[in-house]
Structure formats: structure tokens, C-alpha cells
Design a protein around this motif. Structure first.
Motif, PDB file in Angstrom:
ATOM      1  N   VAL A   6       0.863  -1.176   0.000  1.00  0.00           N
ATOM      2  CA  VAL A   6       0.000   0.000   0.000  1.00  0.00           C
ATOM      3  C   VAL A   6       0.902   1.230   0.000  1.00  0.00           C
ATOM      4  O   VAL A   6       1.837   1.331   0.784  1.00  0.00           O
ATOM      5  CB  VAL A   6      -0.962   0.005   1.208  1.00  0.00           C
ATOM      6  N   VAL A   7       0.635   2.141  -0.919  1.00  0.00           N
ATOM      7  CA  VAL A   7       1.542   3.261  -1.157  1.00  0.00           C
ATOM      8  C   VAL A   7       1.135   4.474  -0.327  1.00  0.00           C
ATOM      9  O   VAL A   7      -0.051   4.783  -0.176  1.00  0.00           O
ATOM     10  CB  VAL A   7       1.552   3.632  -2.654  1.00  0.00           C
ATOM     11  N   MET A   8       2.134   5.153   0.225  1.00  0.00           N
ATOM     12  CA  MET A   8       1.895   6.366   1.004  1.00  0.00           C
ATOM     13  C   MET A   8       1.068   7.369   0.197  1.00  0.00           C
ATOM     14  O   MET A   8       1.334   7.594  -0.983  1.00  0.00           O
ATOM     15  CB  MET A   8       3.218   7.014   1.412  1.00  0.00           C
ATOM     16  N   GLY A   9       0.074   7.936   0.848  1.00  0.00           N
ATOM     17  CA  GLY A   9      -0.772   8.920   0.195  1.00  0.00           C
ATOM     18  C   GLY A   9      -1.962   8.324  -0.537  1.00  0.00           C
ATOM     19  O   GLY A   9      -2.794   9.057  -1.053  1.00  0.00           O
ATOM     20  N   SER A  10      -2.058   6.988  -0.569  1.00  0.00           N
ATOM     21  CA  SER A  10      -3.173   6.350  -1.279  1.00  0.00           C
ATOM     22  C   SER A  10      -4.396   6.250  -0.371  1.00  0.00           C
ATOM     23  O   SER A  10      -4.284   6.189   0.851  1.00  0.00           O
ATOM     24  CB  SER A  10      -2.767   4.966  -1.793  1.00  0.00           C
ATOM     25  N   ALA A  11      -5.577   6.218  -0.979  1.00  0.00           N
ATOM     26  CA  ALA A  11      -6.834   6.226  -0.226  1.00  0.00           C
ATOM     27  C   ALA A  11      -7.658   4.987  -0.534  1.00  0.00           C
ATOM     28  O   ALA A  11      -7.555   4.402  -1.614  1.00  0.00           O
ATOM     29  CB  ALA A  11      -7.642   7.480  -0.568  1.00  0.00           C
ATOM     30  N   GLY A  12      -8.479   4.599   0.442  1.00  0.00           N
ATOM     31  CA  GLY A  12      -9.437   3.512   0.229  1.00  0.00           C
ATOM     32  C   GLY A  12      -8.811   2.151   0.026  1.00  0.00           C
ATOM     33  O   GLY A  12      -9.364   1.311  -0.682  1.00  0.00           O
ATOM     34  N   ASN A  13      -7.665   1.907   0.667  1.00  0.00           N
ATOM     35  CA  ASN A  13      -7.023   0.597   0.535  1.00  0.00           C
ATOM     36  C   ASN A  13      -7.822  -0.466   1.289  1.00  0.00           C
ATOM     37  O   ASN A  13      -8.121  -0.310   2.473  1.00  0.00           O
ATOM     38  CB  ASN A  13      -5.601   0.652   1.103  1.00  0.00           C
ATOM     39  N   GLU A  14      -8.149  -1.550   0.617  1.00  0.00           N
ATOM     40  CA  GLU A  14      -8.859  -2.660   1.255  1.00  0.00           C
ATOM     41  C   GLU A  14      -7.855  -3.498   2.035  1.00  0.00           C
ATOM     42  O   GLU A  14      -6.939  -4.070   1.466  1.00  0.00           O
ATOM     43  CB  GLU A  14      -9.539  -3.499   0.179  1.00  0.00           C
ATOM     44  N   VAL A  15      -8.017  -3.550   3.366  1.00  0.00           N
ATOM     45  CA  VAL A  15      -7.006  -4.205   4.192  1.00  0.00           C
ATOM     46  C   VAL A  15      -7.514  -5.444   4.931  1.00  0.00           C
ATOM     47  O   VAL A  15      -6.708  -6.249   5.410  1.00  0.00           O
ATOM     48  CB  VAL A  15      -6.407  -3.213   5.220  1.00  0.00           C
ATOM     49  N   PHE A  16      -8.845  -5.617   5.048  1.00  0.00           N
ATOM     50  CA  PHE A  16      -9.348  -6.739   5.849  1.00  0.00           C
ATOM     51  C   PHE A  16     -10.788  -7.034   5.457  1.00  0.00           C
ATOM     52  O   PHE A  16     -11.618  -6.129   5.411  1.00  0.00           O
ATOM     53  CB  PHE A  16      -9.274  -6.347   7.326  1.00  0.00           C
ATOM     54  N   LYS A  17     -11.075  -8.290   5.159  1.00  0.00           N
ATOM     55  CA  LYS A  17     -12.450  -8.746   4.957  1.00  0.00           C
ATOM     56  C   LYS A  17     -12.801  -9.670   6.115  1.00  0.00           C
ATOM     57  O   LYS A  17     -12.039 -10.588   6.424  1.00  0.00           O
ATOM     58  CB  LYS A  17     -12.598  -9.502   3.633  1.00  0.00           C
ATOM     59  N   VAL A  18     -13.937  -9.426   6.743  1.00  0.00           N
ATOM     60  CA  VAL A  18     -14.346 -10.203   7.901  1.00  0.00           C
ATOM     61  C   VAL A  18     -15.699 -10.843   7.618  1.00  0.00           C
ATOM     62  O   VAL A  18     -16.651 -10.153   7.217  1.00  0.00           O
ATOM     63  CB  VAL A  18     -14.446  -9.316   9.163  1.00  0.00           C
ATOM     64  N   LYS A  19     -15.771 -12.151   7.839  1.00  0.00           N
ATOM     65  CA  LYS A  19     -17.039 -12.871   7.674  1.00  0.00           C
ATOM     66  C   LYS A  19     -17.709 -12.998   9.037  1.00  0.00           C
ATOM     67  O   LYS A  19     -17.154 -13.603   9.959  1.00  0.00           O
ATOM     68  CB  LYS A  19     -16.787 -14.249   7.076  1.00  0.00           C
ATOM     69  N   LEU A  20     -18.885 -12.399   9.172  1.00  0.00           N
ATOM     70  CA  LEU A  20     -19.681 -12.503  10.391  1.00  0.00           C
ATOM     71  C   LEU A  20     -20.735 -13.578  10.152  1.00  0.00           C
ATOM     72  O   LEU A  20     -21.515 -13.475   9.203  1.00  0.00           O
ATOM     73  CB  LEU A  20     -20.353 -11.165  10.706  1.00  0.00           C
ATOM     74  N   GLN A  21     -20.758 -14.599  10.999  1.00  0.00           N
ATOM     75  CA  GLN A  21     -21.658 -15.732  10.769  1.00  0.00           C
ATOM     76  C   GLN A  21     -22.468 -16.059  12.018  1.00  0.00           C
ATOM     77  O   GLN A  21     -21.922 -16.138  13.129  1.00  0.00           O
ATOM     78  CB  GLN A  21     -20.849 -16.961  10.340  1.00  0.00           C
ATOM     79  N   GLU A  22     -23.763 -16.246  11.830  1.00  0.00           N
ATOM     80  CA  GLU A  22     -24.645 -16.670  12.924  1.00  0.00           C
ATOM     81  C   GLU A  22     -24.769 -18.189  12.848  1.00  0.00           C
ATOM     82  O   GLU A  22     -25.157 -18.728  11.820  1.00  0.00           O
ATOM     83  CB  GLU A  22     -26.022 -16.006  12.777  1.00  0.00           C
ATOM     84  N   THR A  23     -24.429 -18.881  13.930  1.00  0.00           N
ATOM     85  CA  THR A  23     -24.355 -20.346  13.888  1.00  0.00           C
ATOM     86  C   THR A  23     -25.367 -21.048  14.779  1.00  0.00           C
ATOM     87  O   THR A  23     -25.522 -22.263  14.677  1.00  0.00           O
ATOM     88  CB  THR A  23     -22.938 -20.819  14.278  1.00  0.00           C
ATOM     89  N   SER A  24     -26.050 -20.321  15.653  1.00  0.00           N
ATOM     90  CA  SER A  24     -26.975 -20.988  16.575  1.00  0.00           C
ATOM     91  C   SER A  24     -28.301 -21.360  15.917  1.00  0.00           C
ATOM     92  O   SER A  24     -29.015 -22.248  16.374  1.00  0.00           O
ATOM     93  CB  SER A  24     -27.258 -20.094  17.785  1.00  0.00           C
ATOM     94  N   ASN A  25     -28.647 -20.662  14.833  1.00  0.00           N
ATOM     95  CA  ASN A  25     -29.916 -20.866  14.117  1.00  0.00           C
ATOM     96  C   ASN A  25     -31.126 -20.619  15.022  1.00  0.00           C
ATOM     97  O   ASN A  25     -32.172 -21.244  14.856  1.00  0.00           O
ATOM     98  CB  ASN A  25     -29.975 -22.266  13.499  1.00  0.00           C
ATOM     99  N   VAL A  26     -30.963 -19.694  15.987  1.00  0.00           N
ATOM    100  CA  VAL A  26     -32.058 -19.369  16.896  1.00  0.00           C
ATOM    101  C   VAL A  26     -32.755 -18.080  16.471  1.00  0.00           C
ATOM    102  O   VAL A  26     -33.977 -18.030  16.346  1.00  0.00           O
ATOM    103  CB  VAL A  26     -31.546 -19.251  18.350  1.00  0.00           C
ATOM    104  N   GLU A  27     -31.948 -17.032  16.228  1.00  0.00           N
ATOM    105  CA  GLU A  27     -32.516 -15.747  15.808  1.00  0.00           C
ATOM    106  C   GLU A  27     -31.452 -14.932  15.089  1.00  0.00           C
ATOM    107  O   GLU A  27     -30.262 -15.241  15.149  1.00  0.00           O
ATOM    108  CB  GLU A  27     -33.066 -14.965  17.003  1.00  0.00           C
ATOM    109  N   ASP A  28     -31.891 -13.888  14.403  1.00  0.00           N
ATOM    110  CA  ASP A  28     -30.953 -12.962  13.773  1.00  0.00           C
ATOM    111  C   ASP A  28     -30.098 -12.308  14.854  1.00  0.00           C
ATOM    112  O   ASP A  28     -30.513 -12.173  16.011  1.00  0.00           O
ATOM    113  CB  ASP A  28     -31.701 -11.874  13.004  1.00  0.00           C
ATOM    114  N   VAL A  29     -28.901 -11.902  14.473  1.00  0.00           N
ATOM    115  CA  VAL A  29     -27.975 -11.249  15.406  1.00  0.00           C
ATOM    116  C   VAL A  29     -27.679  -9.846  14.907  1.00  0.00           C
ATOM    117  O   VAL A  29     -27.509  -9.626  13.706  1.00  0.00           O
ATOM    118  CB  VAL A  29     -26.670 -12.060  15.540  1.00  0.00           C
ATOM    119  N   LYS A  30     -27.632  -8.890  15.826  1.00  0.00           N
ATOM    120  CA  LYS A  30     -27.247  -7.529  15.462  1.00  0.00           C
ATOM    121  C   LYS A  30     -25.891  -7.216  16.104  1.00  0.00           C
ATOM    122  O   LYS A  30     -25.694  -7.427  17.294  1.00  0.00           O
ATOM    123  CB  LYS A  30     -28.310  -6.520  15.888  1.00  0.00           C
TER     124      LYS A  30
END
Length: 199
Positions: A6-30
Motif C-alpha cells: 500500500v503506497v503512502m498517500g493512497s486512499a481507500g485501501n482494502e485491508v481486511f475482509k471479515v465474515k460474520l456468521q450466525e451459527t446458533s440458528n435461533v434468531e438474527d444477530v445484530k
């Protein structure tokens, strides 16, 4: 996200993708809060390499821009997103959010060329706050290798392109032949010097 420069002075660099997963199958999670930590190797004391951090759900910005906060150690900085409208993950489903950030330019001395950055989310009730959408009961949070690949800060970087001259097949052999044009270009952040070319 893949390891990258990633170059100095650059904008909007994508640095991390995170997968949020609900596994209990009970209700939606916020999800109401997410804290990201940047583990820095080779940086400068008291300096956060990234600034203007934003969080995205696909093409929709859901958080930021926020600046990183330097921790008690010179090797870490953090950013906390507290969502006015929580991020909802449907039960037994998942959602991917993307963290992006700007790199300070060389003039500001706000980043260090050659430093390595790895973003993390720790397993704790403070770094990830998630509640049942209807029950408001605290969700149990676990992480599985919630660490990004390495982003390396560069003062500038080289781009190379080439174009073929003449025919690419059945070429007549001659004593002197101009085969291709090679174009070396420095990133607009700063000039560079090419020392060695191997063909």
C-alpha cells in the motif's frame, strides 16, 4: 484480502475482509460494535500508519471515516466502529464486511515506509458486541483466525507494462530485432530508481 503493498498517500485501501456468521440458528444477530487492531512491525513510535478508516457492506459504507488510535504500545493502533444502525446477520447465515483505510503521505510523516500491518479482531465481549435481534441477549462470540494478511507500506511502487513490436508468430530472424517496448512507471506518490532488469 491478499497480502499487498500500500503506497503512502493512497486512499481507500482494502485491508481486511471479515465474515460474520450466525451459527446458533435461533434468531438474527445484530452487531453493534467492532474493534479492529492493527499490529505494526517496523513502524514509528506514536504513529498510526492508517487513517480515515471506513467499513463497508458490499458497496455500502456502514461506518467511518474514523482515525486509528495509538495504543499503549508503539506497535499497535485500534479503531472502533459503533453502529447507530446495527449490522444484522440473519440466523444461520453470514455477512462479509470490508475494512478500508488511507495511508498518510510521506510529507506528513504519518506512516513509515517498509512497515508491515496486520489487522485483527480479538475474541472478547468488548471487541465484538453482538446481541440477539429480538431478545437483546448477548451473543457468544468466537473467532477463527480473524487476522488479515500483511499490508506493507511503500513510499512508492513500480508498474510495468509491455507491448509487442511486430509479429508474435512466424517472425523472421534478423541480426537486430526490436521485440517489445517496456514501460516502467513510478506511482504518483514518489519517484523511484530502477537498478536491475532481468529478462
Amino acid at each position: 484480502s491478499a497480502s499487498k503493498q500500500v503506497v503512502m498517500g493512497s486512499a481507500g485501501n482494502e485491508v481486511f475482509k471479515v465474515k460474520l456468521q450466525e451459527t446458533s440458528n435461533v434468531e438474527d444477530v445484530k452487531v453493534t460494535d467492532l474493534i479492529f487492531t492493527d499490529a505494526i512491525t517496523g513502524g514509528s513510535a506514536g504513529v498510526a500508519s492508517f487513517q480515515s478508516m471506513t467499513l463497508w457492506d458490499g458497496s455500502t459504507q456502514i461506518g467511518g471515516p474514523l482515525n486509528m488510535t495509538i495504543g499503549t504500545s508503539a506497535t499497535t493502533s485500534t479503531v472502533q466502529f459503533s453502529f447507530a444502525t446495527p449490522v444484522v446477520v440473519s440466523r444461520n447465515s453470514s455477512k462479509v464486511v470490508t475494512l478500508k483505510g488511507d495511508i498518510a503521505d510521506i510529507i506528513s510523516l504519518g506512516s513509515t515506509s517498509g512497515s508491515s500491518e496486520k489487522f485483527k479482531i480479538y475474541t472478547s465481549t468488548t471487541d465484538v458486541i453482538a446481541l440477539g435481534k429480538d431478545s437483546n441477549a448477548s451473543a457468544t462470540v468466537t473467532t477463527s483466525s480473524a487476522t488479515s494478511n500483511t499490508s506493507t507500506v511503500a513510499q512508492t511502487k513500480l508498474s510495468l507494462s509491455a507491448s509487442l513490436l511486430g509479429s508474435g508468430t512466424n517472425r523472421t530472424r534478423v541480426s537486430v530485432d526490436d521485440i517489445a517496448t517496456l514501460n516502467f512507471a513510478a506511482n504518483s506518490a514518489y519517484q523511484l530508481t530502477v537498478n536491475t532488469i532481468s529478462l
